[in-house]
Write an enzyme that holds these catalytic residues in place. Structure first.
Site, mmCIF file in Angstrom:
data_model
loop_
_atom_site.group_PDB
_atom_site.id
_atom_site.type_symbol
_atom_site.label_atom_id
_atom_site.label_comp_id
_atom_site.label_asym_id
_atom_site.label_seq_id
_atom_site.Cartn_x
_atom_site.Cartn_y
_atom_site.Cartn_z
ATOM 1 N N GLY A 15 46.348 -46.940 -44.855
ATOM 2 C CA GLY A 15 45.406 -45.887 -45.250
ATOM 3 C C GLY A 15 45.461 -45.305 -46.730
ATOM 4 O O GLY A 15 46.668 -45.049 -47.276
ATOM 5 N N ARG A 76 43.690 -53.545 -43.754
ATOM 6 C CA ARG A 76 44.620 -54.018 -42.617
ATOM 7 C C ARG A 76 44.965 -55.729 -42.827
ATOM 8 O O ARG A 76 44.155 -56.301 -42.705
ATOM 9 C CB ARG A 76 44.316 -53.522 -41.180
ATOM 10 C CG ARG A 76 43.632 -52.139 -41.232
ATOM 11 C CD ARG A 76 44.980 -51.110 -41.288
ATOM 12 N NE ARG A 76 44.593 -49.757 -41.435
ATOM 13 C CZ ARG A 76 45.410 -48.710 -41.413
ATOM 14 N NH1 ARG A 76 46.591 -49.036 -41.482
ATOM 15 N NH2 ARG A 76 45.130 -47.521 -41.580
ATOM 16 N N ASP A 107 54.023 -46.136 -42.658
ATOM 17 C CA ASP A 107 54.777 -46.736 -41.641
ATOM 18 C C ASP A 107 54.733 -48.221 -41.536
ATOM 19 O O ASP A 107 55.515 -49.142 -41.478
ATOM 20 C CB ASP A 107 54.877 -46.085 -40.445
ATOM 21 C CG ASP A 107 55.524 -46.578 -39.305
ATOM 22 O OD1 ASP A 107 55.322 -47.301 -38.594
ATOM 23 O OD2 ASP A 107 56.889 -46.094 -39.180
ATOM 24 N N THR A 129 51.305 -41.647 -47.634
ATOM 25 C CA THR A 129 50.284 -41.542 -46.308
ATOM 26 C C THR A 129 50.052 -39.936 -46.397
ATOM 27 O O THR A 129 50.837 -39.138 -46.455
ATOM 28 C CB THR A 129 51.281 -41.947 -44.977
ATOM 29 O OG1 THR A 129 50.464 -41.116 -44.033
ATOM 30 C CG2 THR A 129 52.532 -41.272 -45.042
ATOM 31 N N ASP A 131 49.632 -37.966 -43.761
ATOM 32 C CA ASP A 131 50.068 -37.196 -42.722
ATOM 33 C C ASP A 131 51.572 -36.715 -43.056
ATOM 34 O O ASP A 131 52.088 -35.993 -42.119
ATOM 35 C CB ASP A 131 50.224 -38.527 -41.460
ATOM 36 C CG ASP A 131 48.775 -38.669 -40.841
ATOM 37 O OD1 ASP A 131 48.039 -37.738 -40.890
ATOM 38 O OD2 ASP A 131 48.772 -39.813 -40.352
ATOM 39 N N ASP A 133 54.273 -38.277 -42.580
ATOM 40 C CA ASP A 133 55.118 -38.685 -41.150
ATOM 41 C C ASP A 133 56.144 -39.743 -41.343
ATOM 42 O O ASP A 133 56.456 -40.411 -40.397
ATOM 43 C CB ASP A 133 54.083 -38.889 -40.141
ATOM 44 C CG ASP A 133 53.309 -40.172 -40.493
ATOM 45 O OD1 ASP A 133 53.232 -40.806 -41.500
ATOM 46 O OD2 ASP A 133 52.622 -40.679 -39.365
ATOM 47 N N ARG A 175 46.987 -37.981 -35.842
ATOM 48 C CA ARG A 175 47.150 -38.658 -34.624
ATOM 49 C C ARG A 175 48.265 -38.287 -33.868
ATOM 50 O O ARG A 175 48.273 -37.748 -32.590
ATOM 51 C CB ARG A 175 46.777 -40.158 -34.635
ATOM 52 C CG ARG A 175 46.456 -40.853 -33.317
ATOM 53 C CD ARG A 175 46.492 -42.246 -33.381
ATOM 54 N NE ARG A 175 44.680 -42.654 -33.701
ATOM 55 C CZ ARG A 175 44.729 -42.854 -35.188
ATOM 56 N NH1 ARG A 175 45.666 -43.345 -36.090
ATOM 57 N NH2 ARG A 175 43.349 -42.948 -35.786
#
Length: 323
Positions: A15, A76, A107, A129, A131, A133, A175
């Site tokens: 992303g 992707r 990730d 990213t 997020d 994360d 998510r």
């Protein structure tokens, strides 16, 4: 790994995140400053496998430091998950005599990078990213900007919520991680914040809405991380419990776009510069990380270590302030 580093490649994968271009610019310009040839790889691993590679110059990255998205594009790649695809990627690097590869992504991008490192490619990862994360780093590229985008959007939504005396359910990205919802919710004074890490009680949230109404509050904002469940279903259930009219706003990909914040732009540039330092030091299977306000080199494996625990202290504070 080559004894003398002459050519490096750089790609963005997964992303997109605000700040990727700033990191790319730093990789290209610092690389050239130190006498390296830098090759940009379009569309992530998919572009690497199919040879979408071209040399970059100082001018290639002009005026992109505050541009959102990624000029290298991203995609992707299911083929990269296969041994055949990985071998094709290696062959493309060997064909152009690229000695090292910088991977900017999250990730999944790092997992692809590790497969190449295991085959002898000098790899440096830059965590990008929204997020936030990735383990091993306090911040990832794009998180601060995405959070500010949510805060700005909620500020506008609150005006409408107040005018129409409604409860707005705002769904944000996340998510498996509620960091955006938490930080944005606290910053904008959301009445409730729903995140995947902590169970929620709709009856309790409904009671909070009723208490607010009783003391004269005519609107409410509830932030929901996408991993919690459908914002529409949550809105319907809250309306049934509380009797208050609800409206749903899903911010979606709005959160990925836009110019990076000053913090993201600075961190991105520092990470891009650090990636070149790691390459020149002939280290591999490394990642850049933002730790205690410094950009440092860490093992790429750190990205898969124990993530920082969800910040319950901030979460509890948000609940206490929204009584």
């Amino acid at each position: 790994m080559s004894d003398t580093i002459k050519r490096i490649g750089v790609l963005t994968s997964g992303g997109d995140a605000p700040g990727m271009n700033a990191a790319l610019r730093a990789v290209v310009r610092k690389g050239i400053y130190h006498g390296l040839e830098v090759y940009g790889i379009s569309r992530g691993y998919e572009g690497l496998i199919h040879g979408e590679i071209q040399e970059m110059t100082i001018g290639s990255v002009a005026d992109i430091v505050l541009r959102g998205g990624t000029i290298l594009k991203t995609a992707r790649s299911e083929e990269m998950r296969t041994e055949e695809g990985q071998q094709k990627a290696i062959e493309q690097l060997h064909k152009l005599q690229i000695d090292a590869l910088v991977v900017i992504g999250g990730d999944g991008s790092f997992r692809g990078a590790q497969t190449l490192a295991a085959r002898g490619v000098q790899i440096v990862g830059i965590p990008g990213t929204i997020d936030n994360d990735i383990a091993g780093t306090d911040l990832t590229i794009g998180f601060d900007t995405a959070t500010n985008t949510v805060v700005d959007a909620v500020s506008k939504i609150r005006d409408t919520a107040s005018s129409h005396e409604r409860t707005f359910i705002v769904e944000v990205m996340g998510r498996n991680c509620g960091n955006i919802a938490l930080q944005a919710g606290l910053a904008c004074g959301a009445e409730s914040i729903l995140v995947p890490e902590i169970p929620y009680d709709l009856d309790e949230i409904s009671d909070k809405l009723k208490r607010g109404h009783q003391r004269g509050k005519n609107h409410s904002i509830i932030l929901v991380a996408e991993g919690v469940g459908s914002a529409y279903k949550i809105g319907e259930e809250l309306r049934a419990r509380s009797g208050f009219e609800t409206r749903i706003t899903i911010l979606g990909h709005l959160q990925r776009g836009g110019n990076p914040s000053a913090l993201d732009a600075v961190i991105s540039a520092a990470m891009g510069g650090k990636a070149i330092e790691i390459i020149l030091a002939k280290e591999s299977n490394k990642m850049t990380a933002y730790v205690n306000q410094l950009v440092v080199s860490s093992p790429l494996d750190a990205a898969y270590g124990v993530r920082r625990p969800f910040n319950r202290e901030l979460y509890n504070l948000a609940n206490e302030l929204s009584i």
